[in-house]
Design a protein around this motif. Structure first.
Motif, mmCIF file in Angstrom:
data_model
loop_
_atom_site.group_PDB
_atom_site.id
_atom_site.type_symbol
_atom_site.label_atom_id
_atom_site.label_comp_id
_atom_site.label_asym_id
_atom_site.label_seq_id
_atom_site.Cartn_x
_atom_site.Cartn_y
_atom_site.Cartn_z
ATOM 1 N N ASP A 113 11.242 -0.206 -3.867
ATOM 2 C CA ASP A 113 10.762 -1.755 -4.088
ATOM 3 C C ASP A 113 11.305 -2.329 -2.874
ATOM 4 N N THR A 138 6.994 -2.504 -2.224
ATOM 5 C CA THR A 138 5.884 -3.092 -2.832
ATOM 6 C C THR A 138 5.658 -4.446 -2.093
ATOM 7 N N HIS A 253 4.278 1.864 -1.972
ATOM 8 C CA HIS A 253 4.921 1.698 -3.390
ATOM 9 C C HIS A 253 3.927 0.820 -4.148
ATOM 10 N N THR A 254 2.585 0.658 -3.848
ATOM 11 C CA THR A 254 1.589 -0.121 -4.329
ATOM 12 C C THR A 254 1.716 -1.506 -3.996
ATOM 13 N N HIS A 255 0.802 -2.387 -4.120
ATOM 14 C CA HIS A 255 1.010 -3.867 -3.472
ATOM 15 C C HIS A 255 1.590 -4.580 -4.612
ATOM 16 N N HIS A 257 2.643 -3.448 -7.436
ATOM 17 C CA HIS A 257 3.868 -2.581 -8.402
ATOM 18 C C HIS A 257 3.279 -2.171 -9.726
ATOM 19 N N GLU A 270 -4.964 -0.456 -4.655
ATOM 20 C CA GLU A 270 -3.486 -0.755 -4.761
ATOM 21 C C GLU A 270 -2.872 -0.043 -3.399
ATOM 22 N N ASN A 274 -1.594 -2.051 0.006
ATOM 23 C CA ASN A 274 -0.107 -1.899 0.202
ATOM 24 C C ASN A 274 -0.099 -1.237 1.903
ATOM 25 N N PRO A 295 4.838 3.449 -9.107
ATOM 26 C CA PRO A 295 5.577 2.269 -9.777
ATOM 27 C C PRO A 295 6.188 2.723 -11.053
#
Length: 370
Positions: A113, A138, A253-255, A257, A270, A274, A295
């Motif tokens: 995170d 994220t 960690h993706t944009h 989450h 995503e 990210n 996520p």
């Protein structure tokens, strides 16, 4: 932002009810040399530790599967050093796992995170211990510099323990009214769920924040110390860049989450957003970021071809376990460390004995149910 680990067979309600028996069993097993034996048998497997954030708020500790205390994390690093596990950067550890050059008992430390508490406490502890770590960042809340609202809402309701409030006061658009008893944990959870659902339908972080402030005022909940202390904030862009400049790896960690239903187009958007955000914040090329964390650790095998096409080299889950050379690189297992685990528990997990015990427990359950 991650659910507690449940794959070991020794967690959840039974984990709590059997804690004393389990720890006695672990102590006896360690004294009999079973930890040492398990460590030798799993020597060439990669241990990936998973952490999240440090709790910056007041007592009691909130979300202990997500946040831990700063002194607990420092003791974990001391335990790893005392037990003699070599700690490698994640990218190096994954490469060496598959080319067969992994040192005995190798550990990689991952932190999900990008919480402010990670920056404030975890990174200095890692520097003092001279241990590398990977931060899966994220980027939405980092870019917006607002608290993570869904967790803040749950905390706000968790701490609003008395009185009553009408449903239509909380949600003016509601079609029917009722009184919410704030002493009822279930009722508070229902409010948190509904508020988070409605926040998702509001466009713009500032408008969503204003709605949280409105509800906090109704509940007479003081957001001041929570905001000032950044209890639910991620790092700022400046702090994330400082972490990278200190040698900590920053990865995907993706944009926002989330990978709702693992829709192919959403996964691509995503991951790519990210990457773009991390490249903008840290400098460099978006393609430099090649290691990914799902996520909340949830994944589906059908996403593997999508990630491979995006040039992702590894992806981690929250499924418990160690990783051998036959492990799927886009479904790597981890050891989710959290506040409620003892040092004995962590030692058992690192040694591989915990996994053996979990498999034994699964066999016993299967035979009982057969």
């Amino acid at each position: 932002m991650c659910a507690p680990q449940t794959a070991s067979g020794l967690t959840g309600t039974s984990w709590r009810n059997e804690a004393v028996v389990r720890r006695l069993l672990l102590k006896i097993s360690r004294a009999c040399g079973l930890f040492a034996l398990s460590r030798r048998l799993t020597a060439k497997k990669l241990r990936i530790l998973c952490y999240h954030g440090i709790w910056l708020g007041d007592d009691p500790l909130f979300a202990p599967a997500l946040f831990m205390r700063a002194d607990t994390f420092a003791r974990r690093l001391a335990l790893i050093e005392r037990l003699g596990y070599p700690v490698l950067p994640l990218a190096e550890a994954v490469t060496r796992l598959y080319d067969g050059t992994l040192p005995s008992g190798a550990v990689a430390i991952t932190i999900d995170d990008g919480w402010y508490g990670t920056y404030l406490h975890m990174l200095p502890a890692l520097r003092r211990a001279r241990m590398p770590a990977t931060i899966y960042a994220t980027t939405y809340y980092i870019a917006k510099e607002r608290p993570v609202l869904n967790l803040l809402v749950r905390f706000m309701m968790n701490r609003s323990l008395s009185g009553q409030i009408s449903w239509t006061a909380l949600f003016p658009a509601a079609s029917a009214d009722r009184q919410v008893d704030l002493a009822d944990a279930g009722a508070r959870a229902a409010v948190a769920d509904e508020l988070n659902r409605r926040l998702m339908a509001i466009d713009g972080i500032d408008a969503r924040w204003a709605e949280v402030v409105r509800v906090a005022d109704l509940l007479r909940f003081d957001l001041g110390q929570v905001s000032d202390g950044r209890w639910f904030d991620l790092m700022t862009e400046k702090e994330l860049k400082a972490a990278a400049e200190d040698g900590f790896a920053i990865e995907l960690h993706t944009h926002k989450h989330g990978l709702r239903e693992f829709d192919r187009a959403l996964v691509i958007d995503e991951v790519q957003e990210n990457r773009r955000q991390l490249a903008r914040m840290l400098g460099g090329d978006p393609g430099d970021f090649r290691h990914f964390c799902y996520p909340s650790g949830r994944y589906r095998p059908e996403v593997f071809p999508v990630l491979r096409a995006l040039g992702v080299n590894s992806a981690t889950t929250t499924v418990f376990g160690l990783n051998g050379r036959d492990a799927e690189p886009l479904a790597l297992r981890r050891i989710l460390d959290h506040e409620s685990l003892t040092e004995l528990d962590v030692e058992a997990q690192l040694s591989g004995f915990w996994g053996f015990l979990s498999r034994l427990a699964a066999v016993v359950r299967f035979r009982r149910e057969a």
